[in-house]
Design a protein around this motif. Structure first.
Motif, mmCIF file in Angstrom:
data_model
loop_
_atom_site.group_PDB
_atom_site.id
_atom_site.type_symbol
_atom_site.label_atom_id
_atom_site.label_comp_id
_atom_site.label_asym_id
_atom_site.label_seq_id
_atom_site.Cartn_x
_atom_site.Cartn_y
_atom_site.Cartn_z
ATOM 1 N N LYS A 1 -2.631 0.174 4.635
ATOM 2 C CA LYS A 1 -2.703 1.631 5.376
ATOM 3 C C LYS A 1 -1.661 2.401 5.438
ATOM 4 O O LYS A 1 -1.858 3.876 5.747
ATOM 5 C CB LYS A 1 -3.436 1.449 6.720
ATOM 6 C CG LYS A 1 -4.856 0.552 6.859
ATOM 7 C CD LYS A 1 -5.307 0.122 8.103
ATOM 8 C CE LYS A 1 -6.633 -0.343 8.276
ATOM 9 N NZ LYS A 1 -6.998 -0.387 9.694
ATOM 10 N N TYR A 2 -0.366 1.988 5.545
ATOM 11 C CA TYR A 2 0.602 2.578 5.982
ATOM 12 C C TYR A 2 1.717 2.501 4.662
ATOM 13 O O TYR A 2 2.846 2.961 4.661
ATOM 14 C CB TYR A 2 1.436 1.776 6.936
ATOM 15 C CG TYR A 2 0.926 1.780 8.287
ATOM 16 C CD1 TYR A 2 0.873 2.955 9.210
ATOM 17 C CD2 TYR A 2 -0.080 1.042 8.694
ATOM 18 C CE1 TYR A 2 -0.052 3.048 10.557
ATOM 19 C CE2 TYR A 2 -0.868 0.656 9.725
ATOM 20 C CZ TYR A 2 -0.681 1.937 10.586
ATOM 21 O OH TYR A 2 -1.442 1.961 11.877
ATOM 22 N N ASP B 1 -2.790 -4.640 8.187
ATOM 23 C CA ASP B 1 -3.104 -3.327 8.088
ATOM 24 C C ASP B 1 -2.048 -2.909 7.000
ATOM 25 O O ASP B 1 -1.912 -1.589 7.076
ATOM 26 C CB ASP B 1 -2.980 -2.800 9.473
ATOM 27 C CG ASP B 1 -4.173 -3.001 10.189
ATOM 28 O OD1 ASP B 1 -5.240 -3.313 9.652
ATOM 29 O OD2 ASP B 1 -4.172 -2.726 11.539
#
Length: 211
Positions: free
Chosen positions: A208-209, A205
Motif C-alpha cells: 500500500k505504501y 501492508d
C-alpha cells in the motif's frame, strides 16, 4: 507522480541477537524470523535495495564492558570475524558491498548501481549507524532514498537510532511493527517516532505504501 526511491533497512539481525544461544540474545527474537525471511524474499523479488547494518566490534569497543549496565554498555557481542556477527539465514544479504567502519573506503557514483549493489552491508561500532560508521552519511547521499522501511533488532536501541537518524535527515520512514523486537528495561521509542513523523505498519501492508 514519479515513484519514490524506496529502500529496506535491515537492522542487526545477527546471530548473537537472534539465536537463543547468542551472546546478547533478544528474548522472543526467534518469533520474527519467518517474517524476516518473507521481507528478504520480497525485497529480492521486487529488486529493492537493502541496507543491512551490523554490529562489528573489536575488544576495545566503547559499548563493551565486563560490568555492563545493559543500557549504555553490554557484554562482548558481535565480535569481528566471529559467528555471532554473522546474519541469520533469513536475512543474510546476497553478494553485498561491505562498508567497514575501520577501513578507508572510496565511494563514488558507480556505487549507486542497484543492479550491481542491491545489498549494502554497513558494519558499525556503535548503537547509532551514523556515529558508528563514518561512511553511512555518504552511502545515504549517494543512494538518495525517499522512503525507507526499517525492521530488525532491537527496537529501543539500534532500531531506534536508525529510525531517528533517518527521520532527522528528511527521509520518510516506515517501521514494520511485526518485524522488530525490544530489549527489557529500556524505554520504547514509539512516542518519539510519532513526533518525528514515522509510520508503523505491519509488513502485510507494505504494498500500500510502495507507490
Amino acid at each position: 507522480m514519479e515513484r519514490p526511491n524506496i529502500i529496506f533497512w535491515n537492522v542487526d539481525t545477527q546471530v548473537d541477537f537472534m539465536e537463543p544461544d547468542g551472546k546478547l540474545y533478544v528474548q522472543g527474537a526467534e518469533e520474527i524470523r519467518p517474517l524476516l525471511g518473507e521481507i528478504t524474499r520480497f525485497a529480492g523479488e521486487h529488486n529493492l535495495r537493502v541496507v543491512n547494518t551490523a554490529d562489528y566490534h573489536l575488544v576495545n569497543s566503547a559499548e563493551l564492558s565486563s560490568h555492563p549496565d545493559f543500557v549504555n554498555t553490554f557484554p562482548p557481542h558481535c565480535m569481528a570475524e566471529s559467528k555471532g556477527a554473522m546474519y541469520i539465514p533469513e536475512t543474510d544479504p546476497e553478494r553485498p558491498i561491505i562498508i567497514d567502519w575501520n577501513q578507508e573506503l572510496i565511494l563514488d557514483s558507480r556505487f549507486d548501481n542497484p543492479e550491481r549493489f542491491r545489498n549494502i552491508l554497513i558494519r558499525k561500532d556503535a548503537f547509532d549507524v551514523f556515529a558508528g560508521n563514518p561512511y553511512t552519511e555518504k552511502v545515504l547521499d549517494i543512494i538518495q532514498p525517499d522512503r525507507v522501511f526499517v525492521y530488525g533488532v532491537t527496537t529501543n536501541v539500534c532500531v531506534d537510532q536508525a529510525v531517528t537518524g533517518l527521520a532527522e535527515r528528511g527521509k520518510e520512514v516506515f517501521v514494520f511493527s511485526d518485524a522488530i523486537k525490544e530489549l527489557p528495561n529500556i524505554p520504547l521509542p514509539f512516542e518519539k517516532w510519532k513526533k518525528l513523523g514515522v509510520t508503523m505498519i505491519p509488513f502485510s501492508d507494505v504494498e500500500k505504501y510502495m507507490g
